[in-house]
Design a protein around this motif. Structure first.
Motif, PDB file in Angstrom:
ATOM      1  N   HIS A  97      32.228  53.395  28.409  1.00  0.00           N
ATOM      2  CA  HIS A  97      32.049  54.220  29.599  1.00  0.00           C
ATOM      3  C   HIS A  97      30.956  53.589  30.467  1.00  0.00           C
ATOM      4  O   HIS A  97      29.792  53.981  30.413  1.00  0.00           O
ATOM      5  CB  HIS A  97      31.662  55.649  29.202  1.00  0.00           C
ATOM      6  CG  HIS A  97      32.758  56.400  28.527  1.00  0.00           C
ATOM      7  ND1 HIS A  97      32.664  56.883  27.237  1.00  0.00           N
ATOM      8  CD2 HIS A  97      33.998  56.747  28.945  1.00  0.00           C
ATOM      9  CE1 HIS A  97      33.783  57.495  26.900  1.00  0.00           C
ATOM     10  NE2 HIS A  97      34.611  57.425  27.917  1.00  0.00           N
ATOM     11  N   ASP A  98      31.341  52.573  31.230  1.00  0.00           N
ATOM     12  CA  ASP A  98      30.383  51.933  32.123  1.00  0.00           C
ATOM     13  C   ASP A  98      30.993  51.802  33.518  1.00  0.00           C
ATOM     14  O   ASP A  98      32.179  52.077  33.730  1.00  0.00           O
ATOM     15  CB  ASP A  98      29.935  50.571  31.587  1.00  0.00           C
ATOM     16  CG  ASP A  98      31.082  49.592  31.412  1.00  0.00           C
ATOM     17  OD1 ASP A  98      32.159  49.816  32.005  1.00  0.00           O
ATOM     18  OD2 ASP A  98      30.907  48.602  30.693  1.00  0.00           O
ATOM     19  N   SER A  99      30.186  51.386  34.476  1.00  0.00           N
ATOM     20  CA  SER A  99      30.618  51.335  35.873  1.00  0.00           C
ATOM     21  C   SER A  99      31.800  50.403  36.093  1.00  0.00           C
ATOM     22  O   SER A  99      32.718  50.714  36.860  1.00  0.00           O
ATOM     23  CB  SER A  99      29.445  50.910  36.764  1.00  0.00           C
ATOM     24  OG  SER A  99      28.403  51.859  36.713  1.00  0.00           O
ATOM     25  N   ALA A 100      31.800  49.250  35.428  1.00  0.00           N
ATOM     26  CA  ALA A 100      32.875  48.284  35.632  1.00  0.00           C
ATOM     27  C   ALA A 100      34.222  48.848  35.212  1.00  0.00           C
ATOM     28  O   ALA A 100      35.234  48.698  35.916  1.00  0.00           O
ATOM     29  CB  ALA A 100      32.566  47.000  34.854  1.00  0.00           C
ATOM     30  N   ASN A 101      34.261  49.508  34.052  1.00  0.00           N
ATOM     31  CA  ASN A 101      35.518  50.071  33.566  1.00  0.00           C
ATOM     32  C   ASN A 101      35.973  51.261  34.401  1.00  0.00           C
ATOM     33  O   ASN A 101      37.171  51.452  34.629  1.00  0.00           O
ATOM     34  CB  ASN A 101      35.367  50.478  32.101  1.00  0.00           C
ATOM     35  CG  ASN A 101      35.432  49.307  31.157  1.00  0.00           C
ATOM     36  OD1 ASN A 101      36.481  48.710  30.942  1.00  0.00           O
ATOM     37  ND2 ASN A 101      34.296  48.949  30.567  1.00  0.00           N
ATOM     38  N   ILE A 102      35.040  52.073  34.856  1.00  0.00           N
ATOM     39  CA  ILE A 102      35.392  53.222  35.691  1.00  0.00           C
ATOM     40  C   ILE A 102      35.921  52.757  37.044  1.00  0.00           C
ATOM     41  O   ILE A 102      36.898  53.308  37.573  1.00  0.00           O
ATOM     42  CB  ILE A 102      34.190  54.163  35.871  1.00  0.00           C
ATOM     43  CG1 ILE A 102      33.750  54.728  34.515  1.00  0.00           C
ATOM     44  CG2 ILE A 102      34.544  55.287  36.834  1.00  0.00           C
ATOM     45  CD1 ILE A 102      34.837  55.502  33.778  1.00  0.00           C
ATOM     46  N   GLU A 103      35.292  51.744  37.618  1.00  0.00           N
ATOM     47  CA  GLU A 103      35.771  51.207  38.898  1.00  0.00           C
ATOM     48  C   GLU A 103      37.188  50.650  38.750  1.00  0.00           C
ATOM     49  O   GLU A 103      38.059  50.909  39.600  1.00  0.00           O
ATOM     50  CB  GLU A 103      34.844  50.112  39.394  1.00  0.00           C
ATOM     51  CG  GLU A 103      35.308  49.499  40.707  1.00  0.00           C
ATOM     52  CD  GLU A 103      34.454  48.322  41.158  1.00  0.00           C
ATOM     53  OE1 GLU A 103      34.836  47.665  42.151  1.00  0.00           O
ATOM     54  OE2 GLU A 103      33.416  48.057  40.519  1.00  0.00           O
ATOM     55  N   ALA A 104      37.428  49.893  37.674  1.00  0.00           N
ATOM     56  CA  ALA A 104      38.761  49.325  37.452  1.00  0.00           C
ATOM     57  C   ALA A 104      39.797  50.430  37.288  1.00  0.00           C
ATOM     58  O   ALA A 104      40.913  50.343  37.815  1.00  0.00           O
ATOM     59  CB  ALA A 104      38.737  48.422  36.223  1.00  0.00           C
ATOM     60  N   MET A 105      39.446  51.482  36.550  1.00  0.00           N
ATOM     61  CA  MET A 105      40.350  52.611  36.368  1.00  0.00           C
ATOM     62  C   MET A 105      40.651  53.284  37.699  1.00  0.00           C
ATOM     63  O   MET A 105      41.796  53.623  38.014  1.00  0.00           O
ATOM     64  CB  MET A 105      39.735  53.623  35.411  1.00  0.00           C
ATOM     65  CG  MET A 105      40.585  54.858  35.168  1.00  0.00           C
ATOM     66  SD  MET A 105      39.596  56.345  34.875  1.00  0.00           S
ATOM     67  CE  MET A 105      38.818  56.562  36.483  1.00  0.00           C
ATOM     68  N   ALA A 106      39.604  53.485  38.526  1.00  0.00           N
ATOM     69  CA  ALA A 106      39.775  54.157  39.807  1.00  0.00           C
ATOM     70  C   ALA A 106      40.672  53.356  40.744  1.00  0.00           C
ATOM     71  O   ALA A 106      41.520  53.920  41.451  1.00  0.00           O
ATOM     72  CB  ALA A 106      38.410  54.398  40.455  1.00  0.00           C
ATOM     73  N   ARG A 107      40.504  52.055  40.773  1.00  0.00           N
ATOM     74  CA  ARG A 107      41.325  51.219  41.654  1.00  0.00           C
ATOM     75  C   ARG A 107      42.794  51.249  41.247  1.00  0.00           C
ATOM     76  O   ARG A 107      43.686  51.133  42.101  1.00  0.00           O
ATOM     77  CB  ARG A 107      40.811  49.771  41.659  1.00  0.00           C
ATOM     78  CG  ARG A 107      39.447  49.606  42.308  1.00  0.00           C
ATOM     79  CD  ARG A 107      39.038  48.161  42.416  1.00  0.00           C
ATOM     80  NE  ARG A 107      37.721  47.999  43.011  1.00  0.00           N
ATOM     81  CZ  ARG A 107      37.468  48.062  44.319  1.00  0.00           C
ATOM     82  NH1 ARG A 107      38.466  48.242  45.162  1.00  0.00           N
ATOM     83  NH2 ARG A 107      36.233  47.911  44.775  1.00  0.00           N
ATOM     84  N   THR A 108      43.055  51.422  39.958  1.00  0.00           N
ATOM     85  CA  THR A 108      44.434  51.414  39.466  1.00  0.00           C
ATOM     86  C   THR A 108      45.078  52.798  39.510  1.00  0.00           C
ATOM     87  O   THR A 108      46.261  52.931  39.835  1.00  0.00           O
ATOM     88  CB  THR A 108      44.471  50.882  38.025  1.00  0.00           C
ATOM     89  OG1 THR A 108      43.915  49.571  37.995  1.00  0.00           O
ATOM     90  CG2 THR A 108      45.908  50.819  37.502  1.00  0.00           C
ATOM     91  N   HIS A 109      44.303  53.826  39.201  1.00  0.00           N
ATOM     92  CA  HIS A 109      44.901  55.144  38.974  1.00  0.00           C
ATOM     93  C   HIS A 109      44.448  56.244  39.925  1.00  0.00           C
ATOM     94  O   HIS A 109      44.888  57.394  39.780  1.00  0.00           O
ATOM     95  CB  HIS A 109      44.609  55.589  37.538  1.00  0.00           C
ATOM     96  CG  HIS A 109      45.241  54.713  36.496  1.00  0.00           C
ATOM     97  ND1 HIS A 109      46.608  54.669  36.294  1.00  0.00           N
ATOM     98  CD2 HIS A 109      44.694  53.836  35.605  1.00  0.00           C
ATOM     99  CE1 HIS A 109      46.880  53.822  35.324  1.00  0.00           C
ATOM    100  NE2 HIS A 109      45.746  53.308  34.885  1.00  0.00           N
ATOM    101  N   LEU A 110      43.588  55.950  40.892  1.00  0.00           N
ATOM    102  CA  LEU A 110      43.161  56.959  41.852  1.00  0.00           C
ATOM    103  C   LEU A 110      43.472  56.493  43.270  1.00  0.00           C
ATOM    104  O   LEU A 110      43.261  55.330  43.605  1.00  0.00           O
ATOM    105  CB  LEU A 110      41.661  57.238  41.736  1.00  0.00           C
ATOM    106  CG  LEU A 110      41.138  57.807  40.422  1.00  0.00           C
ATOM    107  CD1 LEU A 110      39.632  58.042  40.524  1.00  0.00           C
ATOM    108  CD2 LEU A 110      41.856  59.100  40.046  1.00  0.00           C
ATOM    109  N   ALA A 111      43.965  57.414  44.081  1.00  0.00           N
ATOM    110  CA  ALA A 111      44.167  57.104  45.496  1.00  0.00           C
ATOM    111  C   ALA A 111      42.803  57.084  46.188  1.00  0.00           C
ATOM    112  O   ALA A 111      41.882  57.802  45.775  1.00  0.00           O
ATOM    113  CB  ALA A 111      45.071  58.153  46.135  1.00  0.00           C
TER     114      ALA A 111
END
Length: 224
Positions: A97-111
């Motif tokens: 649970h770090d910024s890099a993984n959250i950013e990658a998740m957001a770019r792929t799965h969040l509008a």
């Protein structure tokens, strides 16, 4: 069934050997995971960090012992409508649970227009790098880690349902299988409004999918 099902029980219901039932299940779960890989949430999104305890089968909602050696960290995100009713679910496994993984998740799965509501965990600020709006809610111990806050109602409810569906049914879940079990829960949740069609649609998608021999499934699980 609302909950998950053990391989032995599935074998009994189908009248086949346990290894046959297991292979059939993993093939279907891989199809579900493939279909859910394109999930993208928009609008208001409740988000929280959680861990699934690997072979020890412990789910603690991401609040205790998050860095344990057998834990599999993941993110729970629930998209709601304007009235606060849950619409779509994302259960996304991350390395940490770090910024890099959250950013990658957001770019792929969040509008980019998504409005993320989360607790005070610092890594969730990274959704803004994907263009999303972030509304942090500081959670203290006196508030039971946010479990009683209305703004986290659905993300906490779904975490409890995941615990019941997976841990309440299976004595253990190996780390390499966790993403597929979460994908199975997500697939069923996102199609709960069309239950009569779910099995037919899954069968249709499965027949159109590429062959999935055991060796391929095993490699995919170990890589995942």
């Amino acid at each position: 069934a609302k909950n998950s099902i053990s391989t032995l029980e599935l074998a009994r219901q189908l009248g086949v050997r346990p290894d046959t039932a297991s292979l059939m299940r993993y093939k279907l779960m891989s199809v579900m995971a493939e279909r859910e890989a394109a999930t993208k949430l928009d609008g208001r999104v409740e988000m929280d960090a959680a861990v699934l305890g690997g072979e020890k089968s412990e789910l603690d909602g991401g609040k205790r012992e998050r860095g344990g050696p057998n834990n599999v960290p993941f993110v729970v995100a629930v998209g709601t409508d304007d009235d606060g009713h849950p619409q779509h679910l994302l259960l996304h496994v991350v390395k940490t649970h770090d910024s890099a993984n959250i950013e990658a998740m957001a770019r792929t799965h969040l509008a980019p227009t998504a409005r993320v509501v989360s607790d005070g965990l610092g890594c969730f600020r990274a959704v803004t790098k994907a263009g999303c709006t972030h509304q942090p809610v500081n959670v203290t111990k006196s508030a039971d880690h946010g479990e009683k806050l209305v703004c986290f109602r659905w993300v906490n409810t779904i975490l409890g349902n995941v615990k019941t569906a997976i841990i309440g049914t299976l004595k253990s879940v190996a780390r390499r299988y966790v993403p597929r079990y979460l994908a199975e829960f997500q697939y069923r949740f996102n199609r709960r409004f069309r239950l009569p069609e779910m099995l037919d649609r899954l069968a249709c998608v499965a027949t159109r999918s590429a062959p999935r021999p055991y060796k391929t499934l095993k490699i995919a699980y170990e890589a995942g």
